[in-house]
Design a protein around this motif. Structure first.
Motif, PDB file in Angstrom:
ATOM      1  N   LYS A  74      40.084  34.978  37.861  1.00  0.00           N
ATOM      2  CA  LYS A  74      40.837  36.085  37.267  1.00  0.00           C
ATOM      3  C   LYS A  74      40.419  37.422  37.868  1.00  0.00           C
ATOM      4  CE  LYS A  74      41.318  38.583  32.857  1.00  0.00           C
ATOM      5  NZ  LYS A  74      42.191  39.526  33.467  1.00  0.00           N
ATOM      6  N   ALA A  75      39.134  37.630  38.046  1.00  0.00           N
ATOM      7  CA  ALA A  75      38.657  38.899  38.615  1.00  0.00           C
ATOM      8  C   ALA A  75      39.231  39.096  40.020  1.00  0.00           C
ATOM      9  CB  ALA A  75      37.138  38.930  38.638  1.00  0.00           C
ATOM     10  N   GLY A  76      39.276  38.047  40.812  1.00  0.00           N
ATOM     11  CA  GLY A  76      39.853  38.134  42.153  1.00  0.00           C
ATOM     12  C   GLY A  76      41.350  38.377  42.122  1.00  0.00           C
ATOM     13  N   VAL A  77      42.045  37.692  41.207  1.00  0.00           N
ATOM     14  CA  VAL A  77      43.495  37.893  41.060  1.00  0.00           C
ATOM     15  C   VAL A  77      43.771  39.333  40.646  1.00  0.00           C
ATOM     16  CG1 VAL A  77      45.532  37.279  39.672  1.00  0.00           C
ATOM     17  CG2 VAL A  77      44.022  35.476  40.542  1.00  0.00           C
ATOM     18  N   ASP A  78      43.083  39.802  39.608  1.00  0.00           N
ATOM     19  CA  ASP A  78      43.319  41.148  39.077  1.00  0.00           C
ATOM     20  C   ASP A  78      43.023  42.236  40.103  1.00  0.00           C
ATOM     21  OD1 ASP A  78      43.930  39.813  36.726  1.00  0.00           O
ATOM     22  OD2 ASP A  78      42.212  40.605  35.601  1.00  0.00           O
ATOM     23  N   ALA A  79      42.045  42.009  40.977  1.00  0.00           N
ATOM     24  CA  ALA A  79      41.668  42.989  41.996  1.00  0.00           C
ATOM     25  C   ALA A  79      42.477  42.836  43.282  1.00  0.00           C
ATOM     26  CB  ALA A  79      40.174  42.865  42.308  1.00  0.00           C
ATOM     27  N   HIS A  80      43.403  41.868  43.317  1.00  0.00           N
ATOM     28  CA  HIS A  80      44.182  41.533  44.512  1.00  0.00           C
ATOM     29  C   HIS A  80      43.248  41.326  45.715  1.00  0.00           C
ATOM     30  CE1 HIS A  80      47.963  40.904  46.548  1.00  0.00           C
ATOM     31  NE2 HIS A  80      47.493  41.588  47.564  1.00  0.00           N
ATOM     32  N   GLN A  81      42.290  40.411  45.518  1.00  0.00           N
ATOM     33  CA  GLN A  81      41.335  40.047  46.563  1.00  0.00           C
ATOM     34  C   GLN A  81      41.490  38.547  46.841  1.00  0.00           C
ATOM     35  OE1 GLN A  81      37.682  41.404  44.724  1.00  0.00           O
ATOM     36  NE2 GLN A  81      37.819  43.360  45.803  1.00  0.00           N
ATOM     37  N   PRO A  82      42.460  38.187  47.704  1.00  0.00           N
ATOM     38  CA  PRO A  82      42.778  36.775  47.928  1.00  0.00           C
ATOM     39  C   PRO A  82      41.617  35.940  48.437  1.00  0.00           C
ATOM     40  CG  PRO A  82      44.258  38.220  49.173  1.00  0.00           C
ATOM     41  CD  PRO A  82      43.319  39.090  48.438  1.00  0.00           C
ATOM     42  N   GLU A  83      40.763  36.491  49.261  1.00  0.00           N
ATOM     43  CA  GLU A  83      39.612  35.732  49.770  1.00  0.00           C
ATOM     44  C   GLU A  83      38.617  35.452  48.650  1.00  0.00           C
ATOM     45  OE1 GLU A  83      39.486  34.307  52.708  1.00  0.00           O
ATOM     46  OE2 GLU A  83      41.349  35.250  53.360  1.00  0.00           O
ATOM     47  N   SER A 126      50.167  36.993  49.009  1.00  0.00           N
ATOM     48  CA  SER A 126      51.613  37.237  48.903  1.00  0.00           C
ATOM     49  C   SER A 126      52.029  37.741  47.521  1.00  0.00           C
ATOM     50  CB  SER A 126      52.390  35.963  49.239  1.00  0.00           C
ATOM     51  OG  SER A 126      52.301  35.023  48.174  1.00  0.00           O
ATOM     52  N   GLN A 127      51.116  37.743  46.563  1.00  0.00           N
ATOM     53  CA  GLN A 127      51.446  38.193  45.215  1.00  0.00           C
ATOM     54  C   GLN A 127      51.469  39.725  45.164  1.00  0.00           C
ATOM     55  OE1 GLN A 127      52.474  35.939  42.940  1.00  0.00           O
ATOM     56  NE2 GLN A 127      52.180  34.575  44.687  1.00  0.00           N
ATOM     57  N   PRO A 128      52.260  40.294  44.268  1.00  0.00           N
ATOM     58  CA  PRO A 128      52.389  41.752  44.220  1.00  0.00           C
ATOM     59  C   PRO A 128      51.113  42.443  43.743  1.00  0.00           C
ATOM     60  CG  PRO A 128      53.607  40.734  42.423  1.00  0.00           C
ATOM     61  CD  PRO A 128      53.107  39.612  43.292  1.00  0.00           C
ATOM     62  N   LEU A 129      50.885  43.618  44.285  1.00  0.00           N
ATOM     63  CA  LEU A 129      49.780  44.451  43.809  1.00  0.00           C
ATOM     64  C   LEU A 129      49.987  44.745  42.333  1.00  0.00           C
ATOM     65  CD1 LEU A 129      49.436  46.988  46.743  1.00  0.00           C
ATOM     66  CD2 LEU A 129      47.880  45.115  46.166  1.00  0.00           C
ATOM     67  N   GLY A 130      48.921  44.758  41.582  1.00  0.00           N
ATOM     68  CA  GLY A 130      49.003  45.038  40.158  1.00  0.00           C
ATOM     69  C   GLY A 130      49.184  43.807  39.285  1.00  0.00           C
ATOM     70  N   MET A 131      49.369  42.634  39.907  1.00  0.00           N
ATOM     71  CA  MET A 131      49.484  41.413  39.108  1.00  0.00           C
ATOM     72  C   MET A 131      48.140  41.146  38.422  1.00  0.00           C
ATOM     73  SD  MET A 131      50.539  37.530  40.210  1.00  0.00           S
ATOM     74  CE  MET A 131      48.931  36.995  40.826  1.00  0.00           C
ATOM     75  N   GLN A 132      48.201  40.789  37.158  1.00  0.00           N
ATOM     76  CA  GLN A 132      47.008  40.492  36.368  1.00  0.00           C
ATOM     77  C   GLN A 132      47.174  39.115  35.728  1.00  0.00           C
ATOM     78  OE1 GLN A 132      44.459  43.302  35.305  1.00  0.00           O
ATOM     79  NE2 GLN A 132      45.220  43.775  37.350  1.00  0.00           N
ATOM     80  N   ALA A 133      46.064  38.421  35.520  1.00  0.00           N
ATOM     81  CA  ALA A 133      46.085  37.102  34.891  1.00  0.00           C
ATOM     82  C   ALA A 133      45.306  37.137  33.578  1.00  0.00           C
ATOM     83  CB  ALA A 133      45.472  36.063  35.825  1.00  0.00           C
ATOM     84  N   ALA A 134      45.853  36.501  32.576  1.00  0.00           N
ATOM     85  CA  ALA A 134      45.149  36.300  31.307  1.00  0.00           C
ATOM     86  C   ALA A 134      45.303  34.820  30.956  1.00  0.00           C
ATOM     87  CB  ALA A 134      45.756  37.170  30.212  1.00  0.00           C
ATOM     88  N   TYR A 135      44.200  34.192  30.577  1.00  0.00           N
ATOM     89  CA  TYR A 135      44.266  32.752  30.306  1.00  0.00           C
ATOM     90  C   TYR A 135      43.631  32.415  28.964  1.00  0.00           C
ATOM     91  CZ  TYR A 135      39.313  32.270  31.449  1.00  0.00           C
ATOM     92  OH  TYR A 135      37.936  32.375  31.441  1.00  0.00           O
ATOM     93  N   ARG A 136      44.056  31.247  28.460  1.00  0.00           N
ATOM     94  CA  ARG A 136      43.479  30.698  27.240  1.00  0.00           C
ATOM     95  C   ARG A 136      43.337  29.201  27.448  1.00  0.00           C
ATOM     96  NH1 ARG A 136      45.752  28.774  22.140  1.00  0.00           N
ATOM     97  NH2 ARG A 136      47.809  29.191  23.023  1.00  0.00           N
ATOM     98  N   ILE A 137      42.132  28.701  27.297  1.00  0.00           N
ATOM     99  CA  ILE A 137      41.871  27.271  27.461  1.00  0.00           C
ATOM    100  C   ILE A 137      42.384  26.537  26.228  1.00  0.00           C
ATOM    101  CG2 ILE A 137      40.087  25.503  27.703  1.00  0.00           C
ATOM    102  CD1 ILE A 137      38.374  27.677  29.149  1.00  0.00           C
ATOM    103  N   PHE A 172      50.794  35.795  33.662  1.00  0.00           N
ATOM    104  CA  PHE A 172      50.674  36.701  34.789  1.00  0.00           C
ATOM    105  C   PHE A 172      51.538  37.917  34.463  1.00  0.00           C
ATOM    106  CE2 PHE A 172      49.739  32.596  36.782  1.00  0.00           C
ATOM    107  CZ  PHE A 172      48.547  32.901  37.440  1.00  0.00           C
ATOM    108  N   SER A 173      50.918  39.078  34.422  1.00  0.00           N
ATOM    109  CA  SER A 173      51.671  40.299  34.138  1.00  0.00           C
ATOM    110  C   SER A 173      51.810  41.113  35.421  1.00  0.00           C
ATOM    111  CB  SER A 173      50.987  41.113  33.041  1.00  0.00           C
ATOM    112  OG  SER A 173      49.679  41.477  33.432  1.00  0.00           O
ATOM    113  N   PHE A 174      52.871  41.919  35.443  1.00  0.00           N
ATOM    114  CA  PHE A 174      53.228  42.688  36.630  1.00  0.00           C
ATOM    115  C   PHE A 174      53.508  44.128  36.239  1.00  0.00           C
ATOM    116  CE2 PHE A 174      54.543  38.291  36.997  1.00  0.00           C
ATOM    117  CZ  PHE A 174      54.009  37.904  38.206  1.00  0.00           C
ATOM    118  N   THR A 175      53.499  45.010  37.202  1.00  0.00           N
ATOM    119  CA  THR A 175      53.782  46.416  36.928  1.00  0.00           C
ATOM    120  C   THR A 175      55.275  46.704  36.916  1.00  0.00           C
ATOM    121  OG1 THR A 175      53.612  46.960  39.282  1.00  0.00           O
ATOM    122  CG2 THR A 175      51.593  47.177  37.946  1.00  0.00           C
TER     123      THR A 175
END
Length: 123
Positions: free
Chosen positions: A19-28, A59-70, A89-92
């Motif tokens: 999630k931290a990588g997704v939220d920061a748009h850091q694909p690696e 390829s995902q848009p900047l600003g995309m955020q992920a929130a999850y629930r197990i 997944f939320s978007f701007t």
């Protein structure tokens, strides 16, 4: 087999980093949470390996955020934890996307990594 606190903790540790990588748009950074031979199925054709994961999240848009629930966990074998989750997944610039996610995390070296990732869009 039922959900245990230990299994939830294992999944949360891996998924919090994902999630931290997704939220920061850091694909690696996202791809680093996967095994070298991970099977990855997002909402596009599947890929195998970290490079494909990185390309998908790049390829995902900047600003995309992920929130999850197990929702559920299972321990099919030593060194494996299966998780079933709700993810938003939320978007701007558009409405949020609700999906179901199944992940299999694998113990490798001294850490846990995603070895299988399967998104399903329901309804």
């Amino acid at each position: 087999m039922t959900t245990t606190k230990d299994d939830k903790a294992i999944l949360s540790a891996v998924l919090d980093q994902w999630k931290a990588g997704v939220d920061a748009h850091q694909p690696e950074r996202v791809a680093a949470r996967f095994t070298e031979d991970a099977v990855f199925q997002g909402l596009h054709p599947y890929t195998v390996g970290r490079q494909g994961v990185a390309e998908y999240y790049d390829s995902q848009p900047l600003g995309m955020q992920a929130a999850y629930r197990i929702l559920e966990t299972r321990r099919p074998a030593d060194g494996l934890v299966l998780g079933y989750l709700d993810v938003e997944f939320s978007f701007t610039d558009r409405p949020a996307l609700q999906v179901k996610l199944s992940v299999l995390v694998t113990r490798a070296e001294d850490d846990w990594y995603i070895s299988h990732y399967q998104v399903s869009r329901l309804g």
